[in-house]
Enzyme design. Structure first.
Site, short mmCIF file in Angstrom:
data_model
loop_
_atom_site.label_atom_id
_atom_site.label_comp_id
_atom_site.label_asym_id
_atom_site.label_seq_id
_atom_site.Cartn_x
_atom_site.Cartn_y
_atom_site.Cartn_z
N LYS A 116 14.34 -20.43 7.33
CA LYS A 116 13.81 -21.47 6.45
C LYS A 116 12.29 -21.51 6.41
O LYS A 116 11.71 -21.82 5.37
CB LYS A 116 14.36 -22.82 6.86
CG LYS A 116 15.86 -22.92 6.64
CD LYS A 116 16.33 -24.31 6.94
CE LYS A 116 17.81 -24.43 6.60
NZ LYS A 116 18.26 -25.82 6.62
N GLY A 163 24.45 -26.28 7.37
CA GLY A 163 25.55 -27.23 7.60
C GLY A 163 25.10 -28.51 8.30
O GLY A 163 25.90 -29.17 8.95
N LYS A 200 8.08 -33.65 6.91
CA LYS A 200 7.96 -35.07 6.61
C LYS A 200 9.36 -35.56 6.20
O LYS A 200 10.07 -34.86 5.46
CB LYS A 200 6.98 -35.24 5.44
CG LYS A 200 6.87 -36.63 4.91
CD LYS A 200 5.67 -37.33 5.51
CE LYS A 200 5.73 -38.82 5.24
NZ LYS A 200 5.26 -39.61 6.38
N LYS A 236 27.72 -32.56 2.49
CA LYS A 236 28.12 -33.07 1.17
C LYS A 236 29.58 -33.52 1.15
O LYS A 236 30.43 -32.91 1.79
CB LYS A 236 27.91 -31.97 0.13
CG LYS A 236 26.44 -31.56 0.01
CD LYS A 236 26.30 -30.21 -0.66
CE LYS A 236 24.86 -29.73 -0.56
NZ LYS A 236 24.71 -28.32 -0.93
N GLU A 287 15.73 -25.44 0.64
CA GLU A 287 16.26 -24.15 1.09
C GLU A 287 17.01 -23.45 -0.04
O GLU A 287 17.30 -24.05 -1.07
CB GLU A 287 17.20 -24.31 2.30
CG GLU A 287 18.48 -25.02 1.98
CD GLU A 287 19.57 -24.79 3.04
OE1 GLU A 287 19.48 -23.81 3.82
OE2 GLU A 287 20.51 -25.58 3.07
N ASN A 289 20.54 -21.23 -0.73
CA ASN A 289 21.83 -20.75 -0.20
C ASN A 289 22.15 -19.45 -0.89
O ASN A 289 22.38 -19.41 -2.11
CB ASN A 289 22.93 -21.77 -0.45
CG ASN A 289 22.82 -22.97 0.49
OD1 ASN A 289 23.17 -24.07 0.14
ND2 ASN A 289 22.29 -22.77 1.69
N ARG A 291 24.59 -17.47 -1.36
CA ARG A 291 26.05 -17.23 -1.36
C ARG A 291 26.68 -18.13 -2.41
O ARG A 291 26.01 -18.96 -3.01
CB ARG A 291 26.62 -17.59 0.01
CG ARG A 291 26.22 -19.00 0.41
CD ARG A 291 26.86 -19.45 1.69
NE ARG A 291 26.23 -20.66 2.20
CZ ARG A 291 26.48 -21.89 1.80
NH1 ARG A 291 27.35 -22.10 0.82
NH2 ARG A 291 25.87 -22.94 2.32
N VAL A 294 30.57 -24.27 -1.89
CA VAL A 294 31.79 -25.08 -2.04
C VAL A 294 31.84 -25.71 -3.44
O VAL A 294 32.86 -25.69 -4.12
CB VAL A 294 31.83 -26.19 -0.96
CG1 VAL A 294 33.03 -27.09 -1.14
CG2 VAL A 294 31.78 -25.61 0.44
P1 ADP Z 1 21.28 -27.52 6.07
O1 ADP Z 1 20.89 -26.11 5.75
O2 ADP Z 1 21.63 -27.74 7.51
O3 ADP Z 1 22.30 -28.07 5.11
P2 ADP Z 1 19.09 -28.71 4.57
O4 ADP Z 1 17.68 -28.33 4.79
O5 ADP Z 1 19.78 -28.17 3.35
O6 ADP Z 1 19.94 -28.35 5.89
O7 ADP Z 1 19.23 -30.28 4.55
C1 ADP Z 1 20.48 -30.92 4.53
C2 ADP Z 1 20.31 -32.36 4.10
O8 ADP Z 1 19.44 -33.05 5.01
C3 ADP Z 1 19.65 -32.55 2.75
O9 ADP Z 1 20.56 -32.47 1.68
C4 ADP Z 1 19.08 -33.94 2.89
O10 ADP Z 1 20.08 -34.92 2.70
C5 ADP Z 1 18.63 -33.97 4.32
N1 ADP Z 1 17.20 -33.55 4.44
C6 ADP Z 1 16.74 -32.30 4.66
N2 ADP Z 1 15.39 -32.26 4.71
C7 ADP Z 1 14.98 -33.55 4.52
C8 ADP Z 1 13.69 -34.19 4.46
N3 ADP Z 1 12.55 -33.51 4.65
N4 ADP Z 1 13.66 -35.53 4.24
C9 ADP Z 1 14.82 -36.25 4.07
N5 ADP Z 1 16.05 -35.72 4.11
C10 ADP Z 1 16.15 -34.38 4.33
#
Ligand code: ADP
Length: 455
Positions: A116, A163, A200, A236, A287, A289, A291, A294
């Protein structure tokens, strides 16, 4: 076209991929663990090979066994689905080394986007907005200094994360060290990589993601957005397309940034760029994905494009069949993930035997499932048992259709999230589209309060 594909997965996504292959005239080989002797994907594929014991590390994560099965059965490609080995560049490389095609992006891009902090750096260089933060791996002291600089609350995140694992919200300096160590331990356990970075914490964001489709010839298109803000513990639960609560202006910016991201990453498959959007419509890349996801079905419903079939064609080297102007948005789609979980017991997984199941149907109702009456859900894997996807001309019609579908959906023998989804679909704020990633937590609180009133 490929003649024979091995599906390195299980559950509904394996069934979904088998269907796409059959439609393309491709022979399918399923792999299964000893716990999946009765699994539907094993029955539906043309051939099935047992690849090991129940635990994922012994079967669905066992690279050697999977590739051996593909070679021995004469496959020319492997589709990894989602989860398991789908974002593992070592696996993709090994597949290619053995003379097979990996159905996904090239390994180099997957590696870059899978880390990431590297992905965020690439986005900064491409002019895509990112969340303020360290943008690189930090040790405890650097993490503390960064948090001080950007201001609390902050998130500690695992560089190799996915996840929702390895994420910690830190409200103040006092709890930073403890949570940093916790996240480090969790990251090491889940990803064998304990690198952490700081972001943040964006308050009350929406999670909006853009579906993309790119080929090996430099063509890239987007297939609009999905609103995936209904999450519990960063995972989700319900997704919809399109998103009704952001402006057309912002959507255009998200599509543009998503395509910039694909170009920078040299992306060459179907994939998703995830963004957070705050209350003032500032948006931030979080990020990619690399792939199929779901929730790909909601995009399939509103664009009438089969993402899995296209993913296979792209991997074969065919150019995209569509130009951006061919991609049209029809109506509205919602997906409810149905998990075998006990919603009254902190959503604890509730595997066991499905004694009876009635699945809904009718126009605009799609069920992607891998369960059947008498099937015993093994305890070793994800608790999602099926997905209900509804499509209608308008969002309101779609909500009504989903409520009806959930009324028809009866699962006996195990506890599921059907009723939870049903109540959620009646919440005024959901109906109005007024929700962000913190909504579900509040909703669960409301349900608990109401339960107290009933008692
Ligand atoms: P993962 O790859 O584990 O799913 P993500 O980076 O996609 O992690 O983040 C998953 C969820 O976490 C996001 O959809 C959001 O709800 C929350 N999240 C991630 N980063 C932040 C952030 N900087 N501030 C607030 N919520 C966040």
């Amino acid at each position: 076209m490929f003649k024979k594909i091995l599906i390195a997965n299980r559950g509904e996504i394996a069934v979904r991929i088998i269907r796409a292959c059959k439609e393309l005239g491709i022979t399918t080989v399923a792999v299964y663990s000893k716990a999946d002797e009765d699994a539907l994907h094993k029955e539906l594929a043309n051939e099935a090979i047992c690849i090991g014991d129940a635990l994922p590390k012994d079967s669905y994560l066992n690279i050697e066994n999977i590739i051996s099965a593909a070679c021995l059965s004469g496959c020319d490609a492997i589709h990894p689905g989602f989860g398991f080995l789908s974002e593992n560049p070592q696996f993709a490389r090994m597949v290619e080394k053995c003379g097979l095609t990996f159905i996904g992006p090239n390994a180099e891009t997957m590696e870059k986007m899978g880390n990431k902090t590297e992905a965020v750096q690439l986005m900064i260089d491409s002019g895509v907005p990112v969340v303020p933060g360290s943008h690189k791996d930090v040790n405890l002291e650097e993490g503390l200094a960064c948090a001080e600089e950007i201001g609390y609350p902050v998130l500690i995140k695992a560089a190799a994360g996915g996840g929702g694992k390895g994420i910690r919200l830190v409200e103040d300096k006092e709890s930073f060290t403890r949570l940093f160590n916790e996240a480090k331990e969790e990251a090491l356990k889940f990803f064998s990589n304990d690198e952490l970075y700081i972001e943040k914490y964006i308050k009350h964001p929406k999670h909006i993601e853009v579906q993309v489709m790119c080929d090996k010839h430099g063509n890239a298109i987007h297939l609009f957005e999905r609103n995936c803000s209904l999450q519990r513990r960063n995972q989700k639960m319900v997704e919809e397309a399109p998103c009704i609560s952001i402006s057309a202006d912002l959507k255009a910016k998200l599509y543009d940034s998503a395509l910039k991201a694909c170009k920078a990453a040299k992306y060459d498959s179907v994939g998703t760029i995830e963004f957070l959007v705050d209350g003032s419509e500032n948006y931030y890349f979080i990020e990619m994905n690399t792939r199929i996801q779901v929730e790909h079905c909601v995009t399939e419903s509103v664009t009438n494009i089969d993402l899995v079939k296209n993913m296979i064609k792209i991997a074969y080297g065919l150019p995209l069949q569509y130009k951006q102007s061919d991609i049209k948005l029809y109506g509205h789609a919602i997906e409810c993930r149905i998990n075998a979980e006990d919603t009254e017991n902190d959503f604890r997984p509730n595997p066991g035997k499905i004694t009876f199941i009635n699945t809904p149907g009718g126009m605009g109702v799609r069920i992607d499932s891998a369960v059947y009456p008498g099937y015993t859900i093994p305890p070793y894997y994800d608790s999602m048992i099926l997905k209900v996807i509804c499509f209608a001309k308008t969002r309101l019609e779609c909500i009504r259709k989903m409520r009806q579908a959930l009324e028809e959906l009866i699962v006996d023998g195990v506890k599921t999230t059907v009723e939870f989804n049903y109540v959620l679909l009646h919440h005024p704020d959901f109906i109005l589209g007024h929700y962000d990633t913190s909504f579900i937590e509040g909703f669960i609180g409301e349900l608990k309060e109401n339960a107290k009133l009933v008692q």
